[in-house]
Design an enzyme around this catalytic site. Structure first.
Site, PDB file in Angstrom:
ATOM      1  N   TRP A 134      17.671  18.036   4.931  1.00 35.77           N
ATOM      2  CA  TRP A 134      18.918  16.729   4.933  1.00 35.77           C
ATOM      3  C   TRP A 134      18.060  15.271   5.329  1.00 35.77           C
ATOM      4  O   TRP A 134      17.184  15.661   6.189  1.00 35.77           O
ATOM      5  CB  TRP A 134      19.757  17.192   6.192  1.00 35.77           C
ATOM      6  CG  TRP A 134      20.911  16.914   5.814  1.00 35.77           C
ATOM      7  CD1 TRP A 134      22.036  15.882   6.136  1.00 35.77           C
ATOM      8  CD2 TRP A 134      21.505  17.218   4.603  1.00 35.77           C
ATOM      9  NE1 TRP A 134      23.004  15.447   5.243  1.00 35.77           N
ATOM     10  CE2 TRP A 134      23.392  16.503   4.877  1.00 35.77           C
ATOM     11  CE3 TRP A 134      21.738  18.614   4.200  1.00 35.77           C
ATOM     12  CZ2 TRP A 134      23.747  16.545   3.967  1.00 35.77           C
ATOM     13  CZ3 TRP A 134      22.909  18.697   2.667  1.00 35.77           C
ATOM     14  CH2 TRP A 134      24.443  17.832   3.219  1.00 35.77           C
ATOM     15  N   ASP A 188      21.160   6.551   6.604  1.00 38.81           N
ATOM     16  CA  ASP A 188      22.555   5.873   5.901  1.00 38.81           C
ATOM     17  C   ASP A 188      23.934   6.420   6.033  1.00 38.81           C
ATOM     18  O   ASP A 188      23.187   7.664   6.177  1.00 38.81           O
ATOM     19  CB  ASP A 188      22.426   4.410   4.705  1.00 38.81           C
ATOM     20  CG  ASP A 188      22.439   5.344   3.666  1.00 38.81           C
ATOM     21  OD1 ASP A 188      22.246   6.642   3.096  1.00 38.81           O
ATOM     22  OD2 ASP A 188      23.006   4.633   2.660  1.00 38.81           O
ATOM     23  N   GLU A 191      23.778   9.373   3.501  1.00 40.19           N
ATOM     24  CA  GLU A 191      22.725   9.687   3.578  1.00 40.19           C
ATOM     25  C   GLU A 191      21.954   9.908   2.763  1.00 40.19           C
ATOM     26  O   GLU A 191      20.961  10.764   1.720  1.00 40.19           O
ATOM     27  CB  GLU A 191      24.278  10.937   3.911  1.00 40.19           C
ATOM     28  CG  GLU A 191      24.551  11.433   4.457  1.00 40.19           C
ATOM     29  CD  GLU A 191      25.111  12.885   5.002  1.00 40.19           C
ATOM     30  OE1 GLU A 191      25.807  13.554   4.150  1.00 40.19           O
ATOM     31  OE2 GLU A 191      24.824  13.848   6.299  1.00 40.19           O
TER      32      GLU A 191
HETATM   33  C1  NOJ Z   1      25.766  13.990  -0.663  1.00 41.85           C
HETATM   34  C2  NOJ Z   1      25.801  13.024   1.031  1.00 41.85           C
HETATM   35  O1  NOJ Z   1      26.540  13.488   1.778  1.00 41.85           O
HETATM   36  C3  NOJ Z   1      26.217  12.112  -0.641  1.00 41.85           C
HETATM   37  O2  NOJ Z   1      26.962  11.081   0.165  1.00 41.85           O
HETATM   38  C4  NOJ Z   1      24.940  11.982  -0.951  1.00 41.85           C
HETATM   39  O3  NOJ Z   1      25.343  10.817  -2.248  1.00 41.85           O
HETATM   40  C5  NOJ Z   1      25.021  13.338  -1.836  1.00 41.85           C
HETATM   41  N1  NOJ Z   1      24.325  14.903  -0.853  1.00 41.85           N
HETATM   42  C6  NOJ Z   1      23.590  12.728  -2.477  1.00 41.85           C
HETATM   43  O4  NOJ Z   1      22.710  13.233  -0.728  1.00 41.85           O
HETATM   44  C1  NOJ Z   2      29.422  12.599   2.211  1.00 46.14           C
HETATM   45  C2  NOJ Z   2      29.240  11.034   3.004  1.00 46.14           C
HETATM   46  O1  NOJ Z   2      28.726  10.453   2.415  1.00 46.14           O
HETATM   47  C3  NOJ Z   2      28.796  10.354   3.796  1.00 46.14           C
HETATM   48  O2  NOJ Z   2      29.047   9.770   4.920  1.00 46.14           O
HETATM   49  C4  NOJ Z   2      29.685  12.466   4.736  1.00 46.14           C
HETATM   50  O3  NOJ Z   2      29.676  11.787   6.338  1.00 46.14           O
HETATM   51  C5  NOJ Z   2      29.933  13.710   4.489  1.00 46.14           C
HETATM   52  N1  NOJ Z   2      29.792  13.098   2.953  1.00 46.14           N
HETATM   53  C6  NOJ Z   2      30.431  14.331   5.254  1.00 46.14           C
HETATM   54  O4  NOJ Z   2      32.117  13.886   5.079  1.00 46.14           O
END
Ligand code: NOJ
Ligand code: NOJ
Length: 453
Positions: A134, A188, A191
């Site tokens: 992750w 960030d 993620e």
């Molecule tokens: C899931 C993340 O939480 C989301 O924000 C991101 O765009 C995608 N994975 C790709 O990394």
């Molecule tokens: C993807 C988002 O980008 C992230 O900010 C969030 O923490 C996760 N999803 C879970 O909702």
């Protein structure tokens, strides 16, 4: 064939993209329903039968996408919403907060015992570590968690109540982590990008300032002083995010890893950071010129969403280059939490300017402010709009009306039964992505409460 697809999507668009088709009475009823359903669905997420009490699932969705985890960021923000709603039902909120505190305190300690850090972004719903690959660490999490816990501690103290035993140690662990790691590169809030982030720094500054106040009141001047000093150091670092050339706040600087696709440097994270973690009087508050200049550009950048092209009230996504569609990668779409945040931002700007009683027009805020005045009224830099002046009153009224219209769109794109997912299609307005996202409901509920629509 192409034409046919185009016509079908045009029809869908006309049917679904404007709230105008719903009369005001119907909208009011839908908003009422959304208020109770958002709370009911959020509570259902927290009471999910197969999770440990206190865990906050991001969404009940367990595949495509699998959001059945406890994210520290989502949880901390959601629990702040329970604090915002606390005056209505203190017992419900306190029960929620106590369970959450126990869960967080346990996962903090487990992380430290098992050789990782408090920057772990997400945990399994039974409170064990998620060890798959992750984007880690994510250092906004501990700051957001501490901040909500501190605000709660202050509410309890204000009522002369005792603090639960785990509360202060949990706060201290997060703030100590923040003090020693805030300069380090991390992922960030989306993620995706590793570097130094404006959103994360704002959360860190706020948690340390609030922590410094709390420990001063608790007569621990040494700790209070350490937190205050770190908050000041972070504060100094914030100006590095401002780009004079682009006239905007950059979401990330000193990138070290992750995706490099955000050419525009625009990101709703600036708006959300300012919204969640600043007060009126602070640097980078919602009415700070640099924030306004960034928001103006961000808003304009979402004009390419089909569902924005025939409406004065815009819906927002994360950033224009986004390709995450909620399940995989294709097109980025508007998000409920971004659009509800935009609604809340506009009404809180109105509140802040009303409290201030005046706005000075500057080259940086001119374009933003102009949006809220009638076209013939041309603002000049250096001009001051004061309470009682028709332009000032128009500005406040239109900000409020736009906030309301933006919330109406949030409600409109939610399900008729109150379901609210992560995203809605930029082409036809239908929901997509993780269903009943806790953060979506939370963003709706706090905006609704703080704006008193
Ligand atoms: C899931 C993340 O939480 C989301 O924000 C991101 O765009 C995608 N994975 C790709 O990394
Ligand atoms: C993807 C988002 O980008 C992230 O900010 C969030 O923490 C996760 N999803 C879970 O909702």
């Amino acid at each position: 064939m192409k034409t046919k697809i185009f016509l079908t999507s045009l029809c869908l668009f006309l049917m679904t993209s404007t709230t105008g088709a719903m009369g005001p009475g119907l909208l009011k009823a839908r908003t009422e329903l959304q208020r109770s359903e958002s709370l009911r669905r959020l509570n259902a997420n927290l009471d999910h039968p197969s999770i440990k009490p206190g865990a906050v699932i991001a969404s009940p969705s367990q595949d495509s996408p699998n959001y059945f985890f406890h994210w520290v960021r989502d949880a901390g923000l959601t629990m702040e919403t329970f604090l915002i709603l606390r005056s209505k039902d203190p017992d419900l909120s306190d029960r929620r907060l106590i369970n959450w505190l126990k869960f967080e305190s346990e996962i903090q300690q487990r992380s430290l015992q098992q050789g990782t850090t408090l920057g772990e972004p997400k945990y399994n719903v039974d409170g064990t570590l998620f060890t798959g690959p992750w984007g880690r660490p994510q250092n906004d999490g501990p700051a957001i968690r501490a901040r909500t816990l501190i605000l709660w501690a202050q509410a309890l103290r204000g009522e002369g109540r005792n603090l639960p035993a785990e509360l202060l140690p949990t706060i201290e662990r997060d703030l100590n982590y923040t003090i020693s790691h805030w300069t380090e590169s991390n992922f960030d809030l989306w993620e995706e990008v590793k570097g130094d982030h404006f959103f994360t720094r704002l959360a860190q500054r706020s948690s340390l300032q609030l922590g410094a106040n709390l420990f001063a009141e608790l007569e621990n001047p040494a700790l209070s002083q350490r937190y205050r000093q770190a908050a000041m150091d972070i504060e100094k670092s914030l100006s590095e995010f401002w780009s004079d050339k682009l006239q905007l706040i950059m979401p990330t600087i000193r990138q070290t890893d992750g995706w490099t696709h955000k050419a525009s440097q625009l990101d709703v994270a600036i708006l959300l950071g300012s919204l969640y973690f600043t007060g009126d009087q602070e640097d980078f508050s919602l009415i700070d010129d640099r924030v306004l200049s960034s928001i103006q550009k961000l808003r304009d950048s979402f004009y390419f969403y089909e569902i924005n092209q025939h409406s004065d009230t815009w819906v927002l996504g994360r950033y224009p280059e986004d390709v995450y569609d909620g399940v995989g990668f294709s097109y980025g779409h508007p998000w409920f939490l971004a659009t509800a945040g935009w609604a809340e931002a506009q009404c809180r700007m109105a509140q802040a300017w009303k409290r201030a009683g005046a706005v000075m027009i500057t080259p940086l805020n001119q374009k933003f402010l102009q949006n809220y005045l009638w076209a013939p009224a041309r603002l000049r830099s250096g001009e001051i709009l004061r309470q009682g002046d028709p332009h000032f009153e128009t500005l406040i009224r239109n900000l409020r009306d736009q906030a309301q219209d933006t919330m109406d769109r949030v409600v409109f794109h939610a399900g008729r039964n109150g379901q609210m997912d992560e995203q809605f299609s930029r082409f036809n307005g239908y929901m997509r992505g993780a269903w009943d996202l806790s953060w979506s409901h939370s963003a709706f509920l706090r905006a609704d409460r703080l704006c008193q629509f």
